[in-house]
Write an enzyme that holds these catalytic residues in place. Structure first.
Site, PDB file in Angstrom:
ATOM      1  N   SER A 207       8.300  33.620 -28.016  1.00  0.00           N
ATOM      2  CA  SER A 207       9.409  33.805 -27.085  1.00  0.00           C
ATOM      3  C   SER A 207       9.121  32.938 -25.870  1.00  0.00           C
ATOM      4  O   SER A 207       8.070  32.323 -25.750  1.00  0.00           O
ATOM      5  CB  SER A 207       9.493  35.260 -26.656  1.00  0.00           C
ATOM      6  N   LYS A 208      10.055  32.911 -24.980  1.00  0.00           N
ATOM      7  CA  LYS A 208       9.901  32.128 -23.760  1.00  0.00           C
ATOM      8  C   LYS A 208       8.590  32.502 -23.057  1.00  0.00           C
ATOM      9  O   LYS A 208       7.869  31.655 -22.557  1.00  0.00           O
ATOM     10  CB  LYS A 208      11.107  32.418 -22.849  1.00  0.00           C
ATOM     11  N   ARG A 209       8.294  33.794 -23.087  1.00  0.00           N
ATOM     12  CA  ARG A 209       7.104  34.269 -22.390  1.00  0.00           C
ATOM     13  C   ARG A 209       5.806  33.898 -23.120  1.00  0.00           C
ATOM     14  O   ARG A 209       4.767  33.744 -22.515  1.00  0.00           O
ATOM     15  CB  ARG A 209       7.178  35.792 -22.254  1.00  0.00           C
ATOM     16  N   GLU A 217       7.145  21.229 -19.880  1.00  0.00           N
ATOM     17  CA  GLU A 217       6.609  22.241 -18.962  1.00  0.00           C
ATOM     18  C   GLU A 217       5.084  22.303 -19.008  1.00  0.00           C
ATOM     19  O   GLU A 217       4.446  22.595 -18.004  1.00  0.00           O
ATOM     20  CB  GLU A 217       7.188  23.624 -19.286  1.00  0.00           C
TER      21      GLU A 217
END
Ligand code: GLU
Length: 434
Positions: A207-209, A217
């Site tokens: 997930s993004k996390r 990034e």
């Protein structure tokens, strides 16, 4: 001849999963003197975006991958039509009116033969068998004239002479559909190698996390491209013997598709940071300076303090303890600012004991030194402690606080030496005043 392709859709940023696929294709191509092809699957005009395409390409380049051929599916639409017509002519496909309002074109659909077993010989997963009863008729060309993914993929992989299709295992369910199309055309079937899923550390999908982060990034976080490349390789492959540090050249020598794991890989940010720290530690200082210059030049330091040779010396002091490039300005800023600020622990250290007299004496002694090397500085400092009957901790921590504004950092006398007489005098004077 080994010919492989990485086939991203420019509908999102390149992240861990996609870049792992790219890395495995690239290494496999290099390991076999083959060709690595970039194929942009941009037939979904509504979702494809220039900014994603740019980001995907610049991330691949940042990771140190080059490609020898480049294609855009959006420029090959006529070709897909032509090939779909061949299947129509063979009686293996049929046309169907669109059921969408306002769409007048006809879709071309492949008739999936019933009661057939399709065998995938996967170089990583082994044999997988699928019954065609589980497969619905396949759209080749949609009523808007655009090809469906499976169809465009087969036509391209064939025309581009792809020898090995290396991609994420989320495509395993597409593979039998593609094999049927190879058979329908009478094309030779390439090798398939499906890479296992990447899970987040707590299990479950990324997930993004947990790491579904754009490659750009990681760059912004101060991760080195070589470290990330190494980390991506370890997501389902290992050079053996518990070796974890494996750069691209070693990987090219050792890589075999057959030695890729079938079990899901886990994305672990801590491990990536550890690898990054190893690459930082082992990095050539000149190269590191080139990477660090852009990071520190945005910090608003006096440009006079950013002389490359000086920065290199500072980098050498810190490189063994950094986890990311971004640690550098956080920890080493006192070398570049004209006036330091004091963090909370440093302020406390200066309050705990009145060192004004000692600072004054040290100031005098240091200014007389002709040799400002760490060894001489340390000897002089120890002599002073003896004279005054002081413990080293009485003065070493306050001195560090006064000169750096911090309580932790590299060897104090290396720091003093590199700061130089002038800055050391200024800072001691200022500490005495406040
Ligand atoms: N565009 C597809 C994707 O990004 C390519 C899949 C393939 O490699 O065949 O998942």
């Amino acid at each position: 001849m080994v010919r492989v392709r990485f086939a991203p859709s420019p509908t999102g940023f390149l992240h861990i999963g996609g870049s792992r696929t790219a890395v495995f294709n690239w290494v496999f191509a290099k390991a076999n003197n083959g060709v690595f092809i970039l194929r942009i699957e941009d037939t979904d005009a509504a979702r494809s975006q220039e900014q994603y395409l740019d980001e995907i390409k610049s991330s691949l380049t940042w990771l140190g991958m080059d490609w020898q051929e480049e294609y855009f599916q959006s420029q090959r639409i006529d070709l897909y039509k032509e090939y779909a017509n061949k299947l129509l002519a063979k009686g293996l496909a049929y046309e169907q009116d669109s059921n969408k309002e306002g769409v007048t074109g006809k879709a071309i659909i492949y008739k999936v033969p019933k009661e057939r077993k399709i065998k995938i010989k996967d170089l990583i997963y082994g044999d997988i068998e699928i019954d065609t009863a589980e497969i619905k008729d396949q759209v080749l060309i949609k009523s808007d004239g655009m090809p469906a993914y499976n169809f465009a993929c087969v036509v391209d992989d064939h025309l581009m002479n792809i020898s090995h299709i290396i991609r994420g295992d989320d495509h395993i369910s597409n593979t039998p559909k593609q094999i049927l199309l190879y058979e329908a055309f009478g094309f030779p079937i390439p090798y398939f190698a499906h890479l296992p899923l990447i899970l987040g550390k707590a299990g479950g999908r990324l997930s993004k996390r947990t790491g579904a982060t754009a490659i750009s990034e990681f760059k912004a976080m101060g991760i080195l491209p070589d470290a990330l490349f190494n980390y991506l390789l370890l997501l389902s492959w290992s050079p053996g013997e518990n070796i974890e540090l494996v750069d691209r050249f070693a990987a090219i020598k050792k890589f075999k598709l057959e030695s890729v794991n079938k079990t899901a890989a886990t994305f672990d940010m801590d491990k990536l940071l550890w690898l990054n720290s190893q690459y930082l530690k082992n990095a050539d200082a000149d190269k590191l300076v080139d990477l660090i210059m852009p990071v520190i030049s945005q910090k608003g330091y006096n440009p006079q303090n950013l002389n490359k040779e000086y920065v290199k010396k500072v980098v050498k002091l810190f490189q063994a303890r950094m986890n990311t490039l971004n640690d550098f300005p956080d920890w080493a800023d006192f070398f570049f600012v004209d006036e330091i600020s004091f963090d909370e622990p440093a302020r406390n250290k200066l309050k705990n004991r009145d060192c004004r007299e000692d600072f004054k004496n040290l100031l005098e002694r240091f200014s007389k030194l002709e040799d400002f090397s760490p060894q001489i500085l340390e000897k002089d400092f120890r002599d002073y402690l003896l004279e005054k009957n002081l413990q080293s901790r009485d003065l070493i921590h306050p001195l560090r606080a006064a000169l750096t504004g911090k309580t932790i950092g590299p060897g104090l006398f290396e720091v003093v030496s590199l700061l130089g007489k002038e800055k050391v005098s200024q800072r001691l004077r200022r500490a005495i005043e406040i």
